[in-house]
Motif scaffolding. Structure first.
Motif, PDB file in Angstrom:
ATOM      1  N   CYS A 217       0.866  -1.190   0.000  1.00  0.00           N
ATOM      2  CA  CYS A 217       0.000   0.000   0.000  1.00  0.00           C
ATOM      3  C   CYS A 217       0.895   1.230   0.000  1.00  0.00           C
ATOM      4  O   CYS A 217       1.748   1.383   0.883  1.00  0.00           O
ATOM      5  N   ILE A 218       0.702   2.102  -0.974  1.00  0.00           N
ATOM      6  CA  ILE A 218       1.516   3.313  -1.080  1.00  0.00           C
ATOM      7  C   ILE A 218       0.608   4.509  -1.338  1.00  0.00           C
ATOM      8  O   ILE A 218      -0.147   4.524  -2.314  1.00  0.00           O
ATOM      9  N   ALA A 219       0.696   5.515  -0.475  1.00  0.00           N
ATOM     10  CA  ALA A 219      -0.047   6.761  -0.651  1.00  0.00           C
ATOM     11  C   ALA A 219       0.952   7.860  -1.006  1.00  0.00           C
ATOM     12  O   ALA A 219       1.624   8.399  -0.114  1.00  0.00           O
ATOM     13  N   PRO A 220       1.102   8.181  -2.291  1.00  0.00           N
ATOM     14  CA  PRO A 220       2.063   9.220  -2.678  1.00  0.00           C
ATOM     15  C   PRO A 220       1.692  10.573  -2.061  1.00  0.00           C
ATOM     16  O   PRO A 220       0.514  10.847  -1.805  1.00  0.00           O
ATOM     17  N   PRO A 221       2.688  11.439  -1.846  1.00  0.00           N
ATOM     18  CA  PRO A 221       2.408  12.744  -1.240  1.00  0.00           C
ATOM     19  C   PRO A 221       1.692  13.680  -2.205  1.00  0.00           C
ATOM     20  O   PRO A 221       1.646  13.437  -3.416  1.00  0.00           O
ATOM     21  N   MET A 222       1.158  14.762  -1.666  1.00  0.00           N
ATOM     22  CA  MET A 222       0.539  15.789  -2.503  1.00  0.00           C
ATOM     23  C   MET A 222       1.570  16.313  -3.494  1.00  0.00           C
ATOM     24  O   MET A 222       2.743  16.477  -3.169  1.00  0.00           O
TER      25      MET A 222
ATOM     26  N   PHE B 154       2.519  14.740  -6.151  1.00  0.00           N
ATOM     27  CA  PHE B 154       3.262  13.608  -6.701  1.00  0.00           C
ATOM     28  C   PHE B 154       3.321  13.695  -8.223  1.00  0.00           C
ATOM     29  O   PHE B 154       2.315  13.905  -8.895  1.00  0.00           O
ATOM     30  N   ASP B 155       4.517  13.513  -8.778  1.00  0.00           N
ATOM     31  CA  ASP B 155       4.751  13.579 -10.223  1.00  0.00           C
ATOM     32  C   ASP B 155       5.070  12.178 -10.728  1.00  0.00           C
ATOM     33  O   ASP B 155       6.023  11.541 -10.261  1.00  0.00           O
ATOM     34  N   VAL B 156       4.302  11.705 -11.700  1.00  0.00           N
ATOM     35  CA  VAL B 156       4.491  10.332 -12.184  1.00  0.00           C
ATOM     36  C   VAL B 156       5.767  10.181 -13.003  1.00  0.00           C
ATOM     37  O   VAL B 156       6.169   9.052 -13.319  1.00  0.00           O
TER      38      VAL B 156
END
Length: 254
Positions: A133-138, A140-142
């Protein structure tokens, strides 16, 4: 059903739920990756103004109809497809993964929501393992090093199916990048589906979905955010319906 937008053809190439499940089952059995997008009217609006979004959509392996207007257009064009909302696809695809012994990853939303969604999925789907489970930060750039690190973690986790809850167009861009950087993983863009499972967002009640009024219910719950979005969708709907009708006329003349 297809849409030509600024020279890019976006095609709904999986017409039914049964077909989607069969294709995903085949890819997972072969340990081959894929990217799944769920097309709706808001996406058509965004596709008109964003070259990167069009390129991300063109890189998707599977595209289904997520939105009644897309279904209506397909019928008008004589190329009917079923409604397959991303949220409704999560459990069926998770069950396929569990049957094949394929673990699942969740990317997006928040840490708290993902923890709840993980508990829900593992409770509802027998033998399912949510391995990451990964919640990228605000912000976040792909295309960033942070995204590359996530792809590395996905590969190391052994997950064969990744549900992406980053919202459009970020989730589709993430899936497109993942096809190159984690080619053994299947990426499914599912919007707010994990938040529905977590209880951090409330989905429209069944009656609203049955009568194709989910958009109205959602707009009433968040008018400032969604009213402008739906206004843009309504603005392009007549033109899209006309194009669908012309597709049918051309096909009948052949």
């Amino acid at each position: 059903m297809e849409f030509v937008i600024c020279g890019t053809t976006i095609r709904v190439n999986v017409a039914t739920r049964a077909a989607l499940e069969a294709r995903v089952a085949e890819r997972l059995a072969q340990r081959k990756g894929f990217a799944l997008a769920t097309l709706n009217l808001d996406h058509l609006v965004k596709l008109r103004s964003s070259g990167p979004f069009r390129r991300a959509y063109a890189a998707q392996d599977f595209v289904v109809a997520d939105g009644n207007p897309i279904v209506w257009m397909s019928r008008l064009a004589g190329r009917p497809v079923e409604l397959i909302p991303g949220s409704d696809a999560i459990l069926p695809l998770a069950r396929i993964a569990a049957r094949q012994g394929v673990s699942v990853a969740l990317v997006g939303s928040t840490d708290a929501a993902l923890a709840r969604a993980k508990s829900y999925l593992e409770r509802e789907v027998r033998d399912l393992e949510v391995s990451l489970c990964i919640a990228p930060p605000m912000g976040f750039d792909v295309q960033s090093d942070a995204a590359d690190a996530i792809f590395e973690r996905l590969g190391a986790s052994g997950a064969g199916l990744c549900f992406i809850a980053l919202g459009a167009p970020k989730q589709e861009a993430f899936a497109a990048a993942g096809r190159q950087k984690a080619p053994a993983v299947g990426f499914a863009s599912i919007g707010a589906g994990l938040d529905f499972f977590a209880g951090t967002q409330q989905r429209a009640p069944g009656w609203a979905r049955r009568f194709a009024l989910e958009w109205a219910w959602r707009m009433m719950t968040s008018p400032k955010r969604l009213a402008p979005r739906y206004a843009r969708c309504v603005a392009i709907l007549p033109g899209q319906m006309l194009r669908a009708a012309l597709l049918r006329l051309r096909a009948e003349r052949i």
